[in-house]
Write a protein that holds these residues in place. Sequence first.
Motif, mmCIF file in Angstrom:
data_model
loop_
_atom_site.group_PDB
_atom_site.id
_atom_site.type_symbol
_atom_site.label_atom_id
_atom_site.label_comp_id
_atom_site.label_asym_id
_atom_site.label_seq_id
_atom_site.Cartn_x
_atom_site.Cartn_y
_atom_site.Cartn_z
ATOM 1 N N ALA A 90 1.045 -1.202 -0.051
ATOM 2 C CA ALA A 90 0.122 -0.095 0.204
ATOM 3 C C ALA A 90 0.783 1.298 0.057
ATOM 4 C CB ALA A 90 -0.787 0.021 1.196
ATOM 5 N N ALA A 91 1.917 1.428 0.589
ATOM 6 C CA ALA A 91 2.840 2.501 1.006
ATOM 7 C C ALA A 91 3.275 2.716 -0.582
ATOM 8 C CB ALA A 91 3.791 2.135 1.961
ATOM 9 N N LEU A 92 3.957 1.748 -1.065
ATOM 10 C CA LEU A 92 4.568 2.103 -2.450
ATOM 11 C C LEU A 92 3.818 2.083 -3.327
ATOM 12 C CD1 LEU A 92 7.141 -1.033 -2.051
ATOM 13 C CD2 LEU A 92 7.661 1.381 -2.175
ATOM 14 N N LEU A 93 2.638 1.739 -3.442
ATOM 15 C CA LEU A 93 1.372 2.169 -4.343
ATOM 16 C C LEU A 93 1.122 3.660 -4.310
ATOM 17 C CD1 LEU A 93 -1.025 -0.836 -4.869
ATOM 18 C CD2 LEU A 93 0.845 -0.080 -6.492
ATOM 19 N N CYS A 94 0.870 4.064 -2.890
ATOM 20 C CA CYS A 94 0.764 5.558 -3.005
ATOM 21 C C CYS A 94 1.746 6.510 -3.105
ATOM 22 C CB CYS A 94 0.623 5.699 -1.220
ATOM 23 S SG CYS A 94 -0.889 4.872 -0.583
ATOM 24 N N SER A 95 3.280 5.883 -2.965
ATOM 25 C CA SER A 95 4.416 6.812 -3.434
ATOM 26 C C SER A 95 4.271 6.900 -4.912
ATOM 27 C CB SER A 95 5.533 6.168 -2.933
ATOM 28 O OG SER A 95 5.914 6.047 -1.706
ATOM 29 N N ARG A 96 3.874 5.698 -5.730
ATOM 30 C CA ARG A 96 3.835 5.722 -7.203
ATOM 31 C C ARG A 96 2.844 6.784 -7.941
ATOM 32 N NH1 ARG A 96 4.708 3.406 -12.613
ATOM 33 N NH2 ARG A 96 2.937 4.646 -13.670
ATOM 34 N N VAL A 97 1.535 6.660 -6.836
ATOM 35 C CA VAL A 97 0.510 7.457 -7.365
ATOM 36 C C VAL A 97 0.802 9.098 -7.208
ATOM 37 C CG1 VAL A 97 -1.844 8.488 -6.876
ATOM 38 C CG2 VAL A 97 -1.360 6.036 -7.053
ATOM 39 N N CYS A 98 1.381 9.310 -6.000
ATOM 40 C CA CYS A 98 2.095 10.948 -5.607
ATOM 41 C C CYS A 98 3.231 11.337 -6.633
ATOM 42 C CB CYS A 98 2.635 10.746 -4.398
ATOM 43 S SG CYS A 98 1.521 10.562 -2.923
ATOM 44 N N HIS A 99 3.873 10.262 -7.078
ATOM 45 C CA HIS A 99 5.048 10.557 -8.070
ATOM 46 C C HIS A 99 4.348 11.085 -9.364
ATOM 47 C CE1 HIS A 99 7.700 9.606 -11.326
ATOM 48 N NE2 HIS A 99 8.539 10.140 -10.677
#
Length: 217
Positions: free
Chosen positions: A15-24
């Motif tokens: 979940a954390a890495l997917l959130c980082s991807r979306v923010c990027h």
Amino acid sequence: MATNPNLTLTGPDLAALLCSRVCHDVISPVGAINNGLELLDEGGADADAMDLIRTSALNASVRLKFARLAFGASGSVGASIDTGEAERAAKDFAAAEKKTEVNWHGPRAIIAKNRVKLLLNLFLIAYGAIPRGGVIDITLENPEHDAVFTLVCKGRMMRVPPRLVELLSGTPAEAVDAHSIQPYYTVLLGEESGMAIDVVSTGEEIIFTARMAPADA
């Protein structure tokens, strides 16, 4: 349950890495909106500033709508999604960038959510495989049952995504980070959907395929 030895992330880490991807993905157009507003505040060219704001706002909106389908819940657990929504999301995503043409073929159907997510994540991978732009032909066969999704991309400087190949092969992979989480999630969606993913490069095109895996696979 995932059987690929590379699929080892815990739920919170995923979940954390997917959130980082979306923010990027959205930070660039949002930053451009801020730049346009600053230009207006400084008394810069109003027309240029407003054009930057409009273009960037559209880009951010398109990316967020795409992310909602490709990564988000998009309804309750186990919900189905209309493939027409996926088609619109993919075409709008490409149109905002203005460098890749998307052609969509196949029947419109309401199918399992994870299949739609898999299809959209394969689209992102195909899109990234032609960084200078080109054409992506997407074909859906029998999407409601023994589904086959085929994405054929053509363009300059084509490149098969190495992390996807690494993950699909099951060979030991490097630690997953915000840059590689998207192919990781794609492979995970394939397993969760019971669909086998394949990628082939002919030199003139790169073909991504997802099809229902044999029952004994």
